[in-house]
Write a protein that holds these residues in place. Structure first.
Motif, short mmCIF file in Angstrom:
data_model
loop_
_atom_site.label_atom_id
_atom_site.label_comp_id
_atom_site.label_asym_id
_atom_site.label_seq_id
_atom_site.Cartn_x
_atom_site.Cartn_y
_atom_site.Cartn_z
N TRP A 9 0.84 -1.20 0.00
CA TRP A 9 0.00 0.00 0.00
C TRP A 9 0.87 1.25 0.00
CZ3 TRP A 9 -1.03 4.31 2.90
CH2 TRP A 9 -2.21 4.99 2.58
N GLU A 12 2.21 1.88 -3.45
CA GLU A 12 1.21 2.52 -4.33
C GLU A 12 1.06 4.00 -3.98
OE1 GLU A 12 -0.54 1.40 -6.97
OE2 GLU A 12 0.66 -0.41 -6.84
N ASP A 15 3.82 6.15 -5.53
CA ASP A 15 3.88 6.21 -6.99
C ASP A 15 3.30 7.54 -7.48
OD1 ASP A 15 4.05 5.79 -9.69
OD2 ASP A 15 2.91 3.91 -9.68
N GLN A 16 4.11 8.58 -7.47
CA GLN A 16 3.64 9.92 -7.80
C GLN A 16 3.18 10.04 -9.24
OE1 GLN A 16 6.70 12.68 -6.66
NE2 GLN A 16 6.51 12.18 -4.50
N ALA A 18 1.75 7.79 -11.19
CA ALA A 18 0.41 7.22 -11.33
C ALA A 18 -0.63 8.11 -10.66
CB ALA A 18 0.37 5.81 -10.72
N LEU A 19 -0.29 8.70 -9.54
CA LEU A 19 -1.23 9.58 -8.86
C LEU A 19 -1.56 10.81 -9.70
CD1 LEU A 19 -0.05 9.49 -5.15
CD2 LEU A 19 -2.37 9.09 -5.96
N ASP A 22 -3.68 9.84 -12.93
CA ASP A 22 -5.05 9.37 -12.66
C ASP A 22 -5.37 9.49 -11.18
OD1 ASP A 22 -7.56 8.23 -12.86
OD2 ASP A 22 -6.81 6.18 -13.06
N ARG A 26 -6.33 6.21 -8.87
CA ARG A 26 -5.35 5.75 -7.90
C ARG A 26 -5.88 5.84 -6.48
NH1 ARG A 26 -3.14 2.23 -10.12
NH2 ARG A 26 -1.79 2.08 -8.33
N VAL A 29 -7.98 2.86 -5.98
CA VAL A 29 -7.15 1.66 -5.77
C VAL A 29 -6.60 1.65 -4.35
CG1 VAL A 29 -4.96 0.59 -6.43
CG2 VAL A 29 -6.55 1.34 -8.20
N LEU A 30 -6.11 2.80 -3.88
CA LEU A 30 -5.59 2.87 -2.52
C LEU A 30 -6.68 2.55 -1.50
CD1 LEU A 30 -3.34 6.01 -2.90
CD2 LEU A 30 -2.55 3.73 -2.28
N ALA A 55 -5.02 8.41 1.47
CA ALA A 55 -5.40 8.22 0.06
C ALA A 55 -6.12 9.46 -0.47
CB ALA A 55 -6.29 6.98 -0.08
N ARG A 59 -4.85 12.14 -3.33
CA ARG A 59 -5.68 12.52 -4.47
C ARG A 59 -5.71 14.04 -4.63
NH1 ARG A 59 -10.71 14.19 -4.46
NH2 ARG A 59 -11.95 14.07 -6.33
#
Length: 104
Positions: A9, A12, A15-16, A18-19, A22, A26, A29-30, A55, A59
């Protein structure tokens, strides 16, 4: 607190790229990963709450980063009709080959 959270977790969350690309996806997903870890009893209810808050904070951070990048000109929105001729190296998304587009 961070040492009690699952490593997958946290990976994830870190992972800047991916954040930023999306943020809503993301964050979802988190959230799902947090609930799954809680169902498996890997984290307590307090940790679950912290994970969900992190999370959502991630976002919001990603949305702000994207907006800042857009305002300084890193991202632009253009339509193919605005281009003057073919520009070598430009990748066009959303066209079908044979319908006025050439292979990249």
């Amino acid at each position: 607190m961070m040492s009690r959270l699952p490593r997958a977790w946290l990976g994830e969350l870190d992972d800047q790229f991916a954040l930023i690309t999306d943020p809503d996806g993301r964050a979802a997903v988190l959230g799902e990963m947090a609930y799954a870890a809680h169902r498996r009893r890997e984290v307590s209810a307090e940790d679950l709450t912290d994970m969900l808050e992190l999370a959502e904070a991630a976002r919001y951070w990603a949305l702000m980063e994207y907006e800042d990048a857009y305002h300084i000109g890193l991202f632009t929105y253009e339509s193919a009709e605005e281009w003057e001729g073919d520009e070598p190296g430009r990748i066009v998304v959303g066209r079908t080959l044979g319908m006025g587009a050439s292979a990249v």
